[in-house]
Motif scaffolding. Structure first.
Motif: not given
Length: 493
Positions: A169, A445, A470-472, A474
């Motif tokens: 991340e 990040y 935090n959806s992929q 997004q």
């Protein structure tokens, strides 16, 4: 060599003693001058001038040729490994002095033969010569071999001690075992892969299990002597993630002023946030984690913020040279900081700090080697409680109008990167990776938190799936406020 030393109108040497210069009136007690010669060779090189008093007054030597032969013999007989400095006779104000020019040695550590390699190693600390402890001797030996402490394997650790998901991340890309080896965070030993100290620092949830110095102690210290502990906290975990936690503590105790613009209010702090963040990053990246039980310390005093990191400057470096160039003590760790978007560039951080501090109208920072650590002090407007005052080098109102005004100017400017991000998102919803790639940054990040999150929190970018931040899947779009900014209105951060 004649341009090395100059005299003032009173016939005194203008140059002052420091890390690379020492004056001795004579060689009547040769032990201290010899320790200084060894210390120069171990630290950053330097010049020992014989025939000049501590105050710069020139006495000269009575028999220059005899003294030249004597110092040569003393160095050969009493310092090991063999050291061959340049020795010149220089005329100053009608007197002849002896200048011993000692380069930084590739055979360090040098030591006094009568004390042996365990107790006879000396280094320069400012204008003084001090005995090196075992940890410093070990670092000198490693450094001379070109081996960094972070490169050493940690036999007590396994790959299970590293948080690969968290590291992925931070870097903005998947990180596997092969990547760890390529990054210097792990090494192959026999049939196993073992974390290095760099791996522990970058990806271990509790690096102090293996490296007792790998944590940060923060304190808000009040009063003229800074002994009143008003608040304190400890920061543990991977070093790259410590930066934000330290800054949160400092901002909690800084003054905050609201400045209202055309769109919304903007918070301006009484401390130069970006400059201090750079100082904290510098401390984490350059600390000597081989020192045991000596954490990084960040003290917020009434009139200054003081950051202490374990370890003296690397051999060959001086406080003056820090402002022009940088040498990384922990290059593998520094790479993770950079990939995470925490470090913008290598080698320009200290120079940038001085520039930002000057732009904020604050006194010049101070860098010094103290005991076994490097101290970076940033002077700020007085934060002393009402009715008391600080006693440091800088005292002002809390906060000073001039300081806040200039800090306000700094934070009110919209960066070209922010403009580019809003422009990209105005063309249609974009993913985090697409937006960051548009300004030549990785999907890390740290880059997201530094460049995208402020625009989201400011109301200029919006998530297309707000209930799942935090959806992929997004995507981000420019809001009406963001479009107004692009139409010519000033952004407020």
């Amino acid at each position: 060599m004649t341009d090395v030393l100059t005299l003032d109108s009173a016939g005194r040497v203008i140059e002052v003693e420091g890390k690379t210069l020492e004056f001795k009136r004579d060689l009547s007690s040769p032990t201290k001058p010899l320790r200084t010669v060894a210390a120069f060779a171990n630290s950053a090189g330097g010049r020992l001038v014989i025939g000049v008093n501590d105050d710069g007054s020139v006495f000269g030597v009575e028999d220059p040729l005899a003294e030249e032969e004597r110092i040569t013999s003393l160095i050969t007989d009493r310092i090991s490994p063999q050291l061959v400095p340049g020795i010149d006779l220089v005329t100053l104000g009608g007197a002849t002095v002896l200048v011993v020019d000692v380069p930084l040695s590739t055979r360090r550590p040098h030591f006094m033969k009568d004390q042996g390699p365990e107790f006879g190693v000396y280094v320069r600390l400012g204008s003084s010569t001090r005995q090196a402890d075992p940890a410093l001797v070990a670092e000198l030996e490693r450094n001379a071999r070109g081996v960094a402490f972070e490169d050493l394997s940690e036999p007590r650790a396994t790959l299970d001690d590293l948080d690969l998901e968290g590291l992925s991340e931070l870097r903005g890309r998947q990180t596997g075992v092969d990547d760890l080896i390529a990054l210097g965070l792990a090494v192959k030993q026999g049939g196993e892969v073992v974390p290095t100290n760099a791996g522990i620092l970058a990806a271990c949830d509790d690096p102090t299990r293996f490296l007792p110095s790998a944590w940060v102690q923060c304190g808000r210290l009040r009063g003229p002597s800074g002994t009143d502990i008003f608040d304190q906290t400890e920061v543990h975990g991977p070093m790259p993630r410590a930066v934000d936690k330290v800054m949160e503590f400092l901002l909690k105790h800084a003054f905050k002023t609201a400045v209202f613009g055309e769109v919304k209010r903007r918070d301006v702090y009484s401390i130069p946030v970006e400059a201090i963040r750079e100082v904290v990053v510098n401390a984490l990246v350059h600390a000597n984690y081989a020192e045991r039980g000596t954490p990084i310390r960040v003290g917020f005093y009434d009139d200054r913020i003081q950051v202490d990191s374990p370890g003296l400057l690397l051999p060959g470096m001086t406080v003056e040279s820090m402002r022009r160039a940088s040498r990384l003590r922990n290059p593998s760790l520094a790479r993770i900081f950079r990939e995470a978007g925490i470090m913008e560039q290598w080698g320009t951080g200290v120079q940038r700090v001085f520039e930002q501090i000057a732009e904020a109208g604050l006194p010049e920072p101070r860098i010094e080697e103290v005991m076994d650590r490097l101290r970076f002090t940033v002077y700020v407007p007085s934060h002393a409680p009402e009715g008391s005052s600080a006693t440091g080098e800088y005292q002002g109102n809390a906060p000073s109008e001039q300081g806040v005004s200039k800090l306000s100017e700094q934070v009110s400017k919209m960066s070209e990167q922010a403009q580019a991000l809003l422009g990209l998102a105005s063309e249609g919803p974009r993913s985090r990776a697409e937006l960051l790639a548009g300004i030549d940054l990785s999907d890390a990040y740290g880059n997201y938190k530094r460049h995208l999150l402020p625009l989201i929190e400011g109301g200029y970018l919006a998530r297309t799936i707000p209930e799942k931040p935090n959806s992929q899947n997004q995507r981000y779009r420019t809001t009406d406020a963001g479009r107004e900014i692009l139409a010519g209105k000033e952004i407020t951060k």
